[in-house]
Every structure is written in C-alpha cells, then in structure tokens.
Design a protein around this motif. Structure first.
Motif, PDB file in Angstrom:
ATOM      1  N   GLU A   1       0.831  -1.213   0.000  1.00  0.00           N
ATOM      2  CA  GLU A   1       0.000   0.000   0.000  1.00  0.00           C
ATOM      3  C   GLU A   1       0.863   1.261   0.000  1.00  0.00           C
ATOM      4  N   ALA A   2       1.972   1.236   0.725  1.00  0.00           N
ATOM      5  CA  ALA A   2       2.869   2.395   0.740  1.00  0.00           C
ATOM      6  C   ALA A   2       3.526   2.580  -0.626  1.00  0.00           C
ATOM      7  N   ILE A   3       3.915   1.480  -1.257  1.00  0.00           N
ATOM      8  CA  ILE A   3       4.501   1.545  -2.601  1.00  0.00           C
ATOM      9  C   ILE A   3       3.475   2.092  -3.584  1.00  0.00           C
ATOM     10  N   LEU A   4       2.237   1.633  -3.469  1.00  0.00           N
ATOM     11  CA  LEU A   4       1.168   2.100  -4.350  1.00  0.00           C
ATOM     12  C   LEU A   4       0.948   3.603  -4.197  1.00  0.00           C
ATOM     13  N   ARG A   5       0.903   4.081  -2.975  1.00  0.00           N
ATOM     14  CA  ARG A   5       0.725   5.522  -2.747  1.00  0.00           C
ATOM     15  C   ARG A   5       1.860   6.317  -3.373  1.00  0.00           C
ATOM     16  N   PHE A   6       3.076   5.844  -3.207  1.00  0.00           N
ATOM     17  CA  PHE A   6       4.253   6.501  -3.772  1.00  0.00           C
ATOM     18  C   PHE A   6       4.098   6.626  -5.287  1.00  0.00           C
ATOM     19  N   LEU A   7       3.717   5.526  -5.941  1.00  0.00           N
ATOM     20  CA  LEU A   7       3.599   5.508  -7.399  1.00  0.00           C
ATOM     21  C   LEU A   7       2.457   6.390  -7.881  1.00  0.00           C
ATOM     22  N   LYS A   8       1.346   6.366  -7.171  1.00  0.00           N
ATOM     23  CA  LYS A   8       0.216   7.216  -7.555  1.00  0.00           C
ATOM     24  C   LYS A   8       0.569   8.692  -7.397  1.00  0.00           C
ATOM     25  N   ASN A   9       1.336   9.008  -6.366  1.00  0.00           N
ATOM     26  CA  ASN A   9       1.767  10.403  -6.180  1.00  0.00           C
ATOM     27  C   ASN A   9       2.688  10.862  -7.299  1.00  0.00           C
ATOM     28  N   LYS A  10       3.331   9.907  -7.957  1.00  0.00           N
ATOM     29  CA  LYS A  10       4.175  10.210  -9.114  1.00  0.00           C
ATOM     30  C   LYS A  10       3.356  10.312 -10.397  1.00  0.00           C
TER      31      LYS A  10
ATOM     32  N   PHE B   1       3.641  -2.410 -24.439  1.00  0.00           N
ATOM     33  CA  PHE B   1       4.126  -1.089 -24.839  1.00  0.00           C
ATOM     34  C   PHE B   1       3.109  -0.348 -25.705  1.00  0.00           C
ATOM     35  N   SER B   2       2.227  -1.078 -26.372  1.00  0.00           N
ATOM     36  CA  SER B   2       1.192  -0.432 -27.179  1.00  0.00           C
ATOM     37  C   SER B   2       0.141   0.246 -26.304  1.00  0.00           C
ATOM     38  N   THR B   3       0.090  -0.135 -25.021  1.00  0.00           N
ATOM     39  CA  THR B   3      -0.848   0.473 -24.073  1.00  0.00           C
ATOM     40  C   THR B   3      -0.180   1.597 -23.289  1.00  0.00           C
ATOM     41  N   ILE B   4       0.999   1.317 -22.742  1.00  0.00           N
ATOM     42  CA  ILE B   4       1.823   2.329 -22.066  1.00  0.00           C
ATOM     43  C   ILE B   4       3.216   2.234 -22.669  1.00  0.00           C
ATOM     44  N   ASN B   5       3.695   3.331 -23.242  1.00  0.00           N
ATOM     45  CA  ASN B   5       4.912   3.277 -24.057  1.00  0.00           C
ATOM     46  C   ASN B   5       6.163   2.937 -23.247  1.00  0.00           C
ATOM     47  N   GLU B   6       7.211   2.552 -23.974  1.00  0.00           N
ATOM     48  CA  GLU B   6       8.440   2.057 -23.352  1.00  0.00           C
ATOM     49  C   GLU B   6       9.076   3.076 -22.415  1.00  0.00           C
ATOM     50  N   GLU B   7       9.173   4.321 -22.832  1.00  0.00           N
ATOM     51  CA  GLU B   7       9.810   5.338 -21.985  1.00  0.00           C
ATOM     52  C   GLU B   7       9.072   5.498 -20.664  1.00  0.00           C
ATOM     53  N   THR B   8       7.752   5.535 -20.720  1.00  0.00           N
ATOM     54  CA  THR B   8       6.962   5.663 -19.499  1.00  0.00           C
ATOM     55  C   THR B   8       7.157   4.448 -18.598  1.00  0.00           C
ATOM     56  N   GLN B   9       7.224   3.270 -19.200  1.00  0.00           N
ATOM     57  CA  GLN B   9       7.421   2.066 -18.392  1.00  0.00           C
ATOM     58  C   GLN B   9       8.810   2.026 -17.770  1.00  0.00           C
ATOM     59  N   MET B  10       9.819   2.493 -18.490  1.00  0.00           N
ATOM     60  CA  MET B  10      11.157   2.555 -17.901  1.00  0.00           C
ATOM     61  C   MET B  10      11.166   3.514 -16.707  1.00  0.00           C
ATOM     62  N   GLN B  11      10.517   4.672 -16.867  1.00  0.00           N
ATOM     63  CA  GLN B  11      10.438   5.629 -15.770  1.00  0.00           C
ATOM     64  C   GLN B  11       9.657   5.048 -14.593  1.00  0.00           C
ATOM     65  N   PHE B  12       8.600   4.304 -14.917  1.00  0.00           N
ATOM     66  CA  PHE B  12       7.803   3.674 -13.852  1.00  0.00           C
ATOM     67  C   PHE B  12       8.656   2.717 -13.030  1.00  0.00           C
TER      68      PHE B  12
ATOM     69  N   ALA C   1      11.861   2.636 -12.670  1.00  0.00           N
ATOM     70  CA  ALA C   1      12.828   3.415 -11.885  1.00  0.00           C
ATOM     71  C   ALA C   1      12.160   3.974 -10.625  1.00  0.00           C
ATOM     72  N   SER C   2      10.944   4.487 -10.769  1.00  0.00           N
ATOM     73  CA  SER C   2      10.198   4.983  -9.604  1.00  0.00           C
ATOM     74  C   SER C   2       9.832   3.850  -8.652  1.00  0.00           C
ATOM     75  N   LEU C   3       9.553   2.690  -9.226  1.00  0.00           N
ATOM     76  CA  LEU C   3       9.238   1.515  -8.414  1.00  0.00           C
ATOM     77  C   LEU C   3      10.424   1.102  -7.549  1.00  0.00           C
ATOM     78  N   LEU C   4      11.608   1.145  -8.112  1.00  0.00           N
ATOM     79  CA  LEU C   4      12.820   0.853  -7.330  1.00  0.00           C
ATOM     80  C   LEU C   4      12.945   1.817  -6.168  1.00  0.00           C
ATOM     81  N   GLU C   5      12.686   3.106  -6.428  1.00  0.00           N
ATOM     82  CA  GLU C   5      12.755   4.120  -5.386  1.00  0.00           C
ATOM     83  C   GLU C   5      11.698   3.866  -4.317  1.00  0.00           C
TER      84      GLU C   5
END
Length: 217
Positions: free
Chosen positions: A144-153, A194-205, A207-211
C-alpha cells in the motif's frame, strides 16, 4: 548514543522472454535496459544497489534449476545483517491498462497453454512439500505504501490478489518461498504492453518503483 545507519538496499530484478500470444515481451526490454537507464540518469537513490537484471525463460519446472540459481546468485556474498535484499519480478499482462502490484501467489500451476518448454500442468502444486494447491504466500513488501508513492508520481497503478496460474505466479511463489527462508522480500508487478503504455513511461515507472521499494522496505 548515535543513531544507527540505515541498512543498504540491494534489489534484483527479473523479467521474461516471449511466450504464446506475446511475441515481444516488454519486460525483456525493460530488464535488459534497466541498469543503464537508471545509472545514466542518476535515478538510483543513495544506498540502493541494482545488483542483477535477469531475463528468464517463460517456463516452469523445466527452467526451475535456472530460476533457483538466479535467486541464489542474487544474494551471494551479501551481508544480510546490514542490507535489505529485495527481489522484483516483472511480468506482462496483455490486457492490462495499469501497472499491477501482486500481493500474493498461490501454490497452484494450471497453465492455460504450454510453457516455452512444452509443460502444461493442471491443478498441480508448485511445491509439493508445501501441501495442497490452496496454499498461498504473501509478500512482506509494504504494497500500500509503494502504491501511494507511485500514484503520487502520477502512475496508473493498482493492487491484485491474483497473479494468475501461469509462469508469473509460478516464479512468484518460488521467490516468496525463497525470500521467507532467507529473510528477504519479494514483489511481483504486472506491466501492460508497450502499445498500451509506451516504453519510456514504463522505464520511468520501474525506476520509480525501485525508489518506492527502497524507501518503504
């Protein structure tokens, strides 16, 4: 008395190769490019090490020795008294429109199609020693804390209690079991195509997930 230094965080990441119906698995691309992506952009927080990035065969029992070797190698030489170790597994959900944090895995292999090595179990326990197919293992990550972090991003993300009964669940179950035995943590995340959410956005996601993982473990 001075406060103790926070533990270092070591993260190991896996993805999958192609499988039936998914000719180009986005997690293969993400995992192959992740280390260079986060290091070149300076996206890894202080104290966090991205130790390994491994692409797995999309297979169950036939690829199990390789999976177990990958899990063991990811902790070799680590001082677990001073380091948190987290396994992050990425898989694709071809119908998803959001990123999904999987909270548990079940001890059942019921494959909707043969895996890439031709195995197609039905209602078989993944680990016979764990008992029946109703046995579940939950992640100890702060979902839940990880989810909140990602949604805030700004990411479209959700949680799930159903990782499916194919290879994603199979790998997650073994990883959760291994993590429990070693005192580590494991998390599985499904990503869209990637046809739904592009590669660059997924790479950034990711990276944020690691954080997010590092800041909540």
């Amino acid at each position: 008395m001075g406060s103790r230094e926070p533990k270092a965080v070591t993260i190991n990441v896996t993805g999958f190769k192609k499988f039936q119906g998914i000719a180009h698995n986005p997690t293969e691309t993400i995992v192959n490019n992740l280390k260079n992506f986060v290091e070149s952009k300076g996206l890894l927080p202080a104290g966090v090490t991205l130790r390994s990035c491994t692409v797995l065969e999309t297979a169950g029992n036939g690829a199990l020795p390789v999976l177990l070797k990958v899990l063991e190698s990811g902790i070799s030489g680590i001082d677990t008294k001073n380091e948190h170790v987290i396994w992050l597994h990425l898989g694709v959900d071809g119908g998803a429109r959001k990123f999904t944090l999987e909270q548990q895995a079940v001890n059942e292999a019921s494959f909707f199609c043969p895996d890439e090595l031709g195995w197609q179990p039905m209602r078989e326990p993944i680990v016979a020693d764990d008992g029946g197919i109703s046995r579940k293992r939950q992640t100890t990550c702060s979902v839940e804390a990880i989810l909140r972090f990602l949604k805030n991003k700004g990411y479209a993300a959700t949680t799930s209690n159903d990782a499916g009964l194919f290879i994603c669940n199979y790998v997650y179950y073994h990883s959760l079991r291994f993590a429990e035995q070693k005192g580590h943590k494991s998390l599985f995340v499904h990503v869209p195509l990637f046809s739904t959410i592009n590669e660059e956005t997924q790479m950034q996601f990711v990276a944020s997930l690691l954080e997010a993982i590092a800041s909540t473990c």
